[in-house]
Write a protein that holds these residues in place. Structure first.
Motif, PDB file in Angstrom:
ATOM      1  N   SER A  79       0.816  -1.224   0.000  1.00 21.08           N
ATOM      2  CA  SER A  79       0.000   0.000   0.000  1.00 21.08           C
ATOM      3  C   SER A  79       0.845   1.269   0.000  1.00 21.08           C
ATOM      4  CB  SER A  79      -0.965   0.016   1.191  1.00 21.08           C
ATOM      5  OG  SER A  79      -1.830  -1.092   1.179  1.00 21.08           O
ATOM      6  N   GLN A  80       2.092   1.180  -0.552  1.00 24.76           N
ATOM      7  CA  GLN A  80       2.948   2.369  -0.589  1.00 24.76           C
ATOM      8  C   GLN A  80       2.348   3.491  -1.429  1.00 24.76           C
ATOM      9  OE1 GLN A  80       3.877  -0.826  -1.299  1.00 24.76           O
ATOM     10  NE2 GLN A  80       6.095  -1.096  -1.114  1.00 24.76           N
ATOM     11  N   ALA A  98      -0.491   8.332   3.881  1.00 26.99           N
ATOM     12  CA  ALA A  98       0.025   7.823   5.156  1.00 26.99           C
ATOM     13  C   ALA A  98      -1.087   7.458   6.130  1.00 26.99           C
ATOM     14  CB  ALA A  98       0.952   8.863   5.784  1.00 26.99           C
ATOM     15  N   ILE A 154      -2.551   4.111   5.159  1.00 23.21           N
ATOM     16  CA  ILE A 154      -1.639   3.028   5.523  1.00 23.21           C
ATOM     17  C   ILE A 154      -1.755   2.726   7.014  1.00 23.21           C
ATOM     18  CG2 ILE A 154       0.783   2.343   5.698  1.00 23.21           C
ATOM     19  CD1 ILE A 154       1.326   3.967   3.177  1.00 23.21           C
ATOM     20  N   ASP A 155      -1.828   3.769   7.838  1.00 19.30           N
ATOM     21  CA  ASP A 155      -1.989   3.576   9.282  1.00 19.30           C
ATOM     22  C   ASP A 155      -3.273   2.823   9.593  1.00 19.30           C
ATOM     23  OD1 ASP A 155       0.372   4.833   9.932  1.00 19.30           O
ATOM     24  OD2 ASP A 155      -0.552   6.793  10.257  1.00 19.30           O
ATOM     25  N   MET A 210       4.303  -4.145   6.411  1.00 13.90           N
ATOM     26  CA  MET A 210       3.842  -2.829   5.961  1.00 13.90           C
ATOM     27  C   MET A 210       4.578  -1.713   6.698  1.00 13.90           C
ATOM     28  SD  MET A 210      -0.262  -3.096   5.231  1.00 13.90           S
ATOM     29  CE  MET A 210      -0.256  -1.387   4.699  1.00 13.90           C
ATOM     30  N   ARG A 211       4.801  -1.894   7.988  1.00 13.23           N
ATOM     31  CA  ARG A 211       5.555  -0.891   8.748  1.00 13.23           C
ATOM     32  C   ARG A 211       6.983  -0.783   8.206  1.00 13.23           C
ATOM     33  NH1 ARG A 211       2.949   0.963  13.114  1.00 13.23           N
ATOM     34  NH2 ARG A 211       1.316  -0.311  14.076  1.00 13.23           N
ATOM     35  N   ARG A 254       7.047   1.000   4.884  1.00 11.80           N
ATOM     36  CA  ARG A 254       6.796   2.433   5.035  1.00 11.80           C
ATOM     37  C   ARG A 254       8.067   3.170   5.452  1.00 11.80           C
ATOM     38  NH1 ARG A 254       2.064   5.263   8.705  1.00 11.80           N
ATOM     39  NH2 ARG A 254       2.539   7.413   8.166  1.00 11.80           N
ATOM     40  N   GLY A 290      10.668   2.828   2.329  1.00 12.31           N
ATOM     41  CA  GLY A 290      10.274   3.562   1.137  1.00 12.31           C
ATOM     42  C   GLY A 290      10.369   2.737  -0.128  1.00 12.31           C
TER      43      GLY A 290
END
Length: 211
Positions: free
Chosen positions: A171-172, A176, A179-180, A201-202, A205, A208
């Motif tokens: 989900s880049q 933001a 994503i959270d 995912m963390r 994020r 990058g």
């Protein structure tokens, strides 16, 4: 594997991490009757710092896969899971699937009997070391004759990939705050709870794109 600039993964250290944490892979080749696939555990070659892997197959999978003669595709699959469109908020959206995966392609080199035995020993230790009472390949009641007999039914290989395609779709391409929200939903106790995917995912994020 179709690429998207937002999701491409090229960092060798990250690809090595993916292989190390997800050693159960799919081996794909083309045989006389079409595509064939097998599933085995592999390890990074501990004498190299690239993406070379070592492993083994049981006979006659070596012949079925054309091991050492034809190109082999190794599919490495990391954490993956469903992403609901409801997690994007009140916007038009469809479901998707987040994942991290790598494809390693090349013609593998066959190992000698001694090299294969060393890989088998290392493979057993890789998974036994976390046990309360680790039982290595040479531990009693196994004896040398037993180990050698089992090893003779396998064929070891080393693959230094000539082509690598890595993809981390986490989900880049989303804002933001979205994503959270997705990470929070994956960490929750819902029907699609997925702690390992939330952790990836963390990581994505923080690191990058193109990492």
């Amino acid at each position: 594997m179709r690429q998207n600039p937002s999701f491409v993964m090229t960092d060798v250290a990250e690809l090595r991490r993916l292989i190390e944490l997800n050693p159960w892979v799919t081996l794909v080749s083309t045989g006389p009757d079409g595509l064939v696939a097998s599933h085995y555990a592999v390890l990074l070659d501990d004498s190299r710092d690239d993406l070379t892997i070592v492993g083994h197959v049981g006979k006659p999978d070596d012949a079925i896969l054309g091991l050492g003669e034809r190109e082999l595709l190794v599919v490495v699959q990391g954490p993956h899971g469903y992403i609901s469109p409801s997690w994007y908020g009140d916007v038009a959206a469809v479901p998707t699937w987040n994942f991290i995966s790598a494809h390693l392609s090349g013609v593998p080199e066959l190992l000698s009997a001694e090299e294969n035995l060393a890989v088998l020993d290392r493979l057993v230790n890789r998974f036994e070391n976390g046990m309360p009472h680790p039982r290595g390949m040479w531990e009693r009641p196994n004896d040398e004759a037993f180990v050698q007999r089992l090893a003779s039914g396998t064929v070891g290989f080393r693959l230094t990939p000539s082509r690598v395609v890595g993809k981390r779709k986490m989900s880049q391409n989303r804002p933001a705050d979205v994503i959270d929200t997705i990470i929070g939903e994956l960490e929750d106790d819902g029907v699609h709870s997925n702690q390992s995917l939330a952790e990836e995912m963390r990581r994505a994020r923080v690191r990058g794109v193109n990492a």
